[in-house]
Design a protein around this motif. Structure first.
Motif, PDB file in Angstrom:
ATOM      1  N   TRP A  10       0.812  -1.217   0.000  1.00  0.00           N
ATOM      2  CA  TRP A  10       0.000   0.000   0.000  1.00  0.00           C
ATOM      3  C   TRP A  10       0.847   1.269   0.000  1.00  0.00           C
ATOM      4  O   TRP A  10       0.308   2.362  -0.125  1.00  0.00           O
ATOM      5  CB  TRP A  10      -0.938  -0.001   1.215  1.00  0.00           C
ATOM      6  N   LYS A  11       2.154   1.123   0.206  1.00  0.00           N
ATOM      7  CA  LYS A  11       3.034   2.299   0.283  1.00  0.00           C
ATOM      8  C   LYS A  11       2.442   3.294   1.302  1.00  0.00           C
ATOM      9  O   LYS A  11       1.955   2.850   2.332  1.00  0.00           O
ATOM     10  CB  LYS A  11       3.235   2.901  -1.117  1.00  0.00           C
ATOM     11  N   MET A  12       2.482   4.599   1.033  1.00  0.00           N
ATOM     12  CA  MET A  12       2.000   5.551   2.044  1.00  0.00           C
ATOM     13  C   MET A  12       0.565   5.967   1.724  1.00  0.00           C
ATOM     14  O   MET A  12       0.288   7.107   1.347  1.00  0.00           O
ATOM     15  CB  MET A  12       2.935   6.777   2.096  1.00  0.00           C
ATOM     16  N   HIS A  13      -0.335   4.988   1.841  1.00  0.00           N
ATOM     17  CA  HIS A  13      -1.740   5.238   1.525  1.00  0.00           C
ATOM     18  C   HIS A  13      -2.644   4.653   2.606  1.00  0.00           C
ATOM     19  O   HIS A  13      -2.304   3.641   3.213  1.00  0.00           O
ATOM     20  CB  HIS A  13      -2.109   4.580   0.186  1.00  0.00           C
ATOM     21  N   THR A  15      -6.003   5.642   5.550  1.00  0.00           N
ATOM     22  CA  THR A  15      -6.207   5.896   6.976  1.00  0.00           C
ATOM     23  C   THR A  15      -6.706   4.582   7.596  1.00  0.00           C
ATOM     24  O   THR A  15      -7.042   3.636   6.869  1.00  0.00           O
ATOM     25  CB  THR A  15      -7.287   6.968   7.174  1.00  0.00           C
ATOM     26  N   PRO A  42       1.161   0.541   5.935  1.00  0.00           N
ATOM     27  CA  PRO A  42       1.962   1.439   6.786  1.00  0.00           C
ATOM     28  C   PRO A  42       1.891   1.028   8.260  1.00  0.00           C
ATOM     29  O   PRO A  42       0.917   0.400   8.696  1.00  0.00           O
ATOM     30  CB  PRO A  42       1.282   2.802   6.586  1.00  0.00           C
ATOM     31  N   THR A  44       1.115   2.551  10.899  1.00  0.00           N
ATOM     32  CA  THR A  44      -0.067   3.009  11.653  1.00  0.00           C
ATOM     33  C   THR A  44      -1.271   2.113  11.435  1.00  0.00           C
ATOM     34  O   THR A  44      -2.237   2.177  12.193  1.00  0.00           O
ATOM     35  CB  THR A  44      -0.448   4.431  11.215  1.00  0.00           C
ATOM     36  N   GLN A  63       6.238  -2.629   5.767  1.00  0.00           N
ATOM     37  CA  GLN A  63       6.948  -2.222   4.534  1.00  0.00           C
ATOM     38  C   GLN A  63       8.422  -1.913   4.771  1.00  0.00           C
ATOM     39  O   GLN A  63       9.160  -1.601   3.842  1.00  0.00           O
ATOM     40  CB  GLN A  63       6.274  -0.989   3.939  1.00  0.00           C
ATOM     41  N   GLU A  96      12.029   2.189  -3.589  1.00  0.00           N
ATOM     42  CA  GLU A  96      11.750   3.550  -3.097  1.00  0.00           C
ATOM     43  C   GLU A  96      12.547   3.832  -1.832  1.00  0.00           C
ATOM     44  O   GLU A  96      12.985   4.955  -1.594  1.00  0.00           O
ATOM     45  CB  GLU A  96      10.239   3.719  -2.870  1.00  0.00           C
ATOM     46  N   ARG A  97      12.752   2.830  -1.020  1.00  0.00           N
ATOM     47  CA  ARG A  97      13.584   3.016   0.190  1.00  0.00           C
ATOM     48  C   ARG A  97      15.060   3.128  -0.189  1.00  0.00           C
ATOM     49  O   ARG A  97      15.807   3.889   0.408  1.00  0.00           O
ATOM     50  CB  ARG A  97      13.358   1.874   1.194  1.00  0.00           C
TER      51      ARG A  97
END
Ligand SMILES: O=C(CO)COP(=O)(O)O
Length: 248
Positions: A10-13, A15, A42, A44, A63, A96-97
């Protein structure tokens, strides 16, 4: 027999609310599948997604993680912390990292060691840039990344590692490596594992393809002999698409 693995990254997606709604949408539609289903979300979202997927066959992954168990590493999350949440997988060394967060082959290797120590299955990402491909360096670049990621990893642990071949030029661009191109590199990666660990491990390790995998190309990719699954970014964010990917 290698069980194919379809993992969403999901990468940074999303809530928490969106993540729970996603799991509710898909959970009844991914039951009767012969593939292992993983959502890499993520930090969270880990706890909520873990709870929302309880009683389903959906596994949960992070991730990234640090290699130390604790310490003065502001902003980092340790393998112990992930283990406490019951996390099954962790993506390690995503391009990406490597590109934006100084991930190197050495830190990837430390993280692979740490993940295995805590019984978290690493999904180790490797792949070449467009320039490297155009210069005919794909196999050499990927081989080097694999050898470095597996440095000092014991043979008995290797079957718990998943490798994701993700050509950087195919990520989020809509350009997919052709199924044959992807299979060719993945075949070469398996040969590297054979050189490092011998025949048995070589037949067991799972190697995914990632880069613009969508419902309309997943079947062709999965039908390739050496490809054992997909690591999917964009299309894993939409419940309908993800269900189609898993039931390809
Ligand atoms: O980076 C990826 C998965 O880790 C691939 O992303 P896309 O599927 O959006 O190309």
């Amino acid at each position: 027999m290698r069980i194919p693995i379809i993992a969403g990254n999901w990468k940074m997606h999303k809530t928490i609310k969106e993540a729970i709604a996603f799991v509710d949408d898909i959970k009844d539609h991914v039951k009767n599948t012969d593939v292992e289903v993983v959502l890499c979300v993520p930090f969270t979202l880990l706890q909520s997604v873990k709870e929302a997927t309880k009683g389903t066959n959906i596994k949960v992954g992070a991730q990234n993680m640090h290699w130390e168990e604790s310490g003065a590493f502001t902003g980092e999350v340790s393998p112990l912390m992930l283990k406490e949440l019951g996390i099954d997988y962790c993506v390690i060394g995503h391009s990406e990292r490597r590109q934006y967060f100084n991930e190197t082959d050495e830190t990837v290797n430390k993280k692979v060691h740490a993940a295995l120590k805590h019984e978290i299955k690493p999904i180790v990402c490797v792949g070449e840039t467009l320039e490297q491909r155009e210069n005919g360096q794909t196999n050499a670049v990927v081989k080097d990344q694999v050898i470095k990621a597996f440095k000092d990893i014991e043979s008995s642990k290797v079957k718990d590692v998943v490798i994701a071949y993700e050509p950087i030029w195919a990520i989020g661009t809509g350009k997919t490596a052709t199924p044959e191109q992807a299979n060719e590199v993945i075949y070469q990666i398996r040969e590297v594992i054979k050189e490092l660990y011998g025949e048995e491990v070589y037949t067991e390790i799972r190697i995914q393809y990632g880069g613009s995998v969508k419902p309309n190309n997943v079947e062709e990719i999965m039908n390739q002999e050496d490809i054992d699954g997909a690591l999917v970014g964009g299309a894993s964010l939409k419940p309908d698409d993800f269900v189609k990917l898993v039931n390809f």
